[in-house]
Design an enzyme around this catalytic site. Sequence first.
Site, PDB file in Angstrom:
ATOM      1  N   LYS A 278       0.599  12.431   5.217  1.00 20.85           N
ATOM      2  CA  LYS A 278       0.797  11.393   6.234  1.00 20.85           C
ATOM      3  C   LYS A 278       1.337  10.112   5.605  1.00 20.85           C
ATOM      4  O   LYS A 278       2.278   9.484   6.133  1.00 20.85           O
ATOM      5  CB  LYS A 278      -0.523  11.120   6.955  1.00 20.85           C
TER       6      LYS A 278
ATOM      7  N   LYS B 171       0.831  -1.217   0.000  1.00 19.38           N
ATOM      8  CA  LYS B 171       0.000   0.000   0.000  1.00 19.38           C
ATOM      9  C   LYS B 171       0.860   1.258   0.000  1.00 19.38           C
ATOM     10  O   LYS B 171       0.567   2.221  -0.724  1.00 19.38           O
ATOM     11  CB  LYS B 171      -0.915   0.002   1.222  1.00 19.38           C
TER      12      LYS B 171
END
Length: 299
Positions: free
Chosen positions: A244, A176
């Site tokens: 983030k 991911k």
Amino acid sequence: MGALDGWKLGWIGVGRMGTPLCRRLLEAGAEVTATDPDHTRIAALAQEGLRAAMTAAGLAEQTDIILSMVPNDAALLAVTLGPGGLAEEIRPGQVFIDLSTVSPATSAQVAEALAARGADYLRCPVSGSTSTAASGTLTIFASGPEAALDRCAPLLGVLGKETLRCGTAEEARAVKLMVNLVVALTPAIIGEALAFGGRLGLDWEAMVEALSKSVVASPLLAYKAGMLKARDWTPAADLDLIAKDLDLALAVGLREGAPMPLSALARQFAAAYQASGEGELDFFRLATWPERLLAPNPR
């Protein structure tokens, strides 16, 4: 008959992504009990059958399989290892599925704690947006025990169009982050191309159309083409979120000795927008970065 009739599920985090995913589970016939620090989010889905629990530990008492979609490492640790967290009550035979984008190191901490309780842990970060969450067309990267993945396959099939099995531990977390590096870099590269074409007198919308119909077309660009043409930065995934994710990947890259100069540059572009108070805009706002060098007041 729904695909999940009779399934008792717990859900942690009813936010921008969690809301449409919870709705899909309810529509598939599952009994879903959820917890979220913002109780109004649960109340908004109560009429559709969503039930409320006060804590993650409470979900473990009431349900067989618990899922979470939380914003960051700290939130995942809080709902699993913190006071009222899953580790207080989860037991053998239960499964915890985390769909969030978090670091492999934090995920490994959770894995160790849940293994001590005898529960199964599936790392299932998703690739997609709020619209693909609502339509059930997310791609799910999954790692964890094979038997648990087999057991939860019908559930994951309701949430996504495809589940790619990556391994038995933290492999899905790495996949991911790898994908999100390309996602984060895409608007920065497109922005440079659009600025180049603009200098040569090309029309903004025509340039976006050309890119979206060319060899560089992608599902991501197809999804964002309308936004780019309209210069409408209403967020599906905002700049704060992509920043983030870049921070997570850059930290892993630093630890592993992976060279990541382009990712670091994309992070600095994101930081510039955050500094100007635009962190809550869609991350494709990064496509306008060259304008910051040419005009003091970009649109």
